[in-house]
Scaffold this active site. Structure first.
Site, short mmCIF file in Angstrom:
data_model
loop_
_atom_site.label_atom_id
_atom_site.label_comp_id
_atom_site.label_asym_id
_atom_site.label_seq_id
_atom_site.Cartn_x
_atom_site.Cartn_y
_atom_site.Cartn_z
CD GLN A 15 -2.99 -0.61 -0.20
OE1 GLN A 15 -3.45 0.47 -0.41
NE2 GLN A 15 -2.98 -1.58 -1.06
CB ILE A 16 3.90 2.35 1.78
CG1 ILE A 16 3.31 2.42 3.08
CG2 ILE A 16 4.93 3.49 1.62
CD1 ILE A 16 4.25 2.16 4.42
CG HIS A 187 9.24 4.93 12.89
ND1 HIS A 187 8.24 6.32 12.94
CD2 HIS A 187 8.35 4.11 12.36
CE1 HIS A 187 7.05 6.04 12.54
NE2 HIS A 187 7.42 4.76 12.14
#
Length: 325
Positions: A15-16, A187
């Site tokens: 999807q990215i 992150h």
């Protein structure tokens, strides 16, 4: 016409990537005059999906897209690559512990690191997006000893953008009027979104916001934003992650504005007392394709405690995959 830039994308059926590839093809990364060759990698089971994505890219008829290559072989896709988006990673499944997730992805990124070492351009710029991104980047870097450590980075630009947007909304201004936001560390929810050096229309951000809002609302909102998107949308961030990946790579190639910086996970050189070699998000400036960690920013006790917390998490992650480093 200019010589095309070779851009490799892993997890290219995901999807990215679907939000990223078409923007690269039409010039959103390198500008309207720079042609590209897109080299797409995914697992063999995603081959049909990848072929469909390639068909759609063809159908865009972009004059900048000179060629599309599709493969499940990392060495083939990374051959001559000058920019690499490492999007592909195994997501955390039900009952999976962090150690399990690290191990599964360690196997992927060690193999891809070796492939990069063998075939990528020696000046390649590599951005790891697939989570756990910091440690995945460390694994890939350690398995590519012939590439300079500065070829590798991981993405905290999405967190940086989230922090910038939240501060702008709170202050009632445009995001273009915000500068010098910092994301430190991992992150993950231990990251430290820091406004001590940030500016709003040139004024110190912390002179314009309530300290309680900063500590109790701003920091946890940025830290938990990814989880909030999943809870509401039912899926992880894709379009915003793709946009941040473009921002990250564009800054790396084209540079940062004067008197501002971006947040970027790079190999620590010991700055701010962070363990050398750890992949850690710092404020960086970029010129001529080379990043430099911003030095000598004053850190109060609160900030130092936050940096230490996220550093400890990254040291723990590194220890879990030490056999692959």
């Amino acid at each position: 016409m200019k010589t095309p830039v070779h851009v490799a994308v892993t997890g290219a059926a995901g999807q990215i990537a679907y939000s990223l590839l078409f923007r690269i093809a039409v010039g959103d990364l390198f500008g309207p005059h720079q042609p590209v060759i897109l080299k797409l990698l995914d697992v063999p089971s995603a081959e049909r999906v990848l072929e469909g994505v390639a068909m759609e890219l063809d159908d865009c008829a972009s004059p900048l897209l000179q060629e599309i290559e599709v493969s499940s072989d990392p060495a083939e896709v990374f051959d001559g690559a000058e920019a690499v988006f490492m999007l592909g990673a195994t997501p955390r499944g039900p009952g999976m512990e962090r150690r399990d997730l690290l191990q599964v992805n360690a196997d992927i990124f060690s193999a891809q690191g070796r492939a990069l070492n063998e075939s990528a351009s020696r000046r390649v710029k590599i951005l790891v997006v697939g989570n756990p991104a910091n440690t995945n980047a460390l694994i890939a870097q350690r398995n590519a000893p012939d590439l300079a450590p500065g070829c590798f980075s991981a993405m905290t630009r999405l967190d940086h953008n989230r922090a910038t947007s939240l501060l702008a909304r709170h202050c009632g201004c445009n995001v273009a009027e915000i500068s010098r936001v910092v994301i430190w560390g991992n992150h993950s929810p231990t990251q430290y979104p820091d406004l001590h050096h940030a500016r709003v229309k040139g004024k110190p951000a912390l002179s314009l916001v309530d300290p309680a809002w900063y500590v109790e609302t701003f920091i946890p909102t940025v830290q938990q934003r990814g989880a909030s998107v999943i809870a509401i949308r039912g899926k992880s961030s894709a379009a915003s992650a793709a946009n941040a990946a473009l921002d990250h790579m564009r800054s790396w190639f084209l540079g940062t504005p004067k008197d501002d910086w971006v947040s970027m996970t790079v190999s620590s050189d010991g700055s701010y007392g962070i363990a050398e070699g750890l992949m850690f998000s710092f404020p960086v400036t970029i010129e001529n394709g080379r990043f430099r960690i911003v030095q000598d920013l004053p850190l109060d006790t609160f900030s130092r405690e936050r940096l230490r917390l996220t550093e400890v998490e990254l040291l723990e992650e590194r220890a879990m995959v030490s056999h692959l480093l």
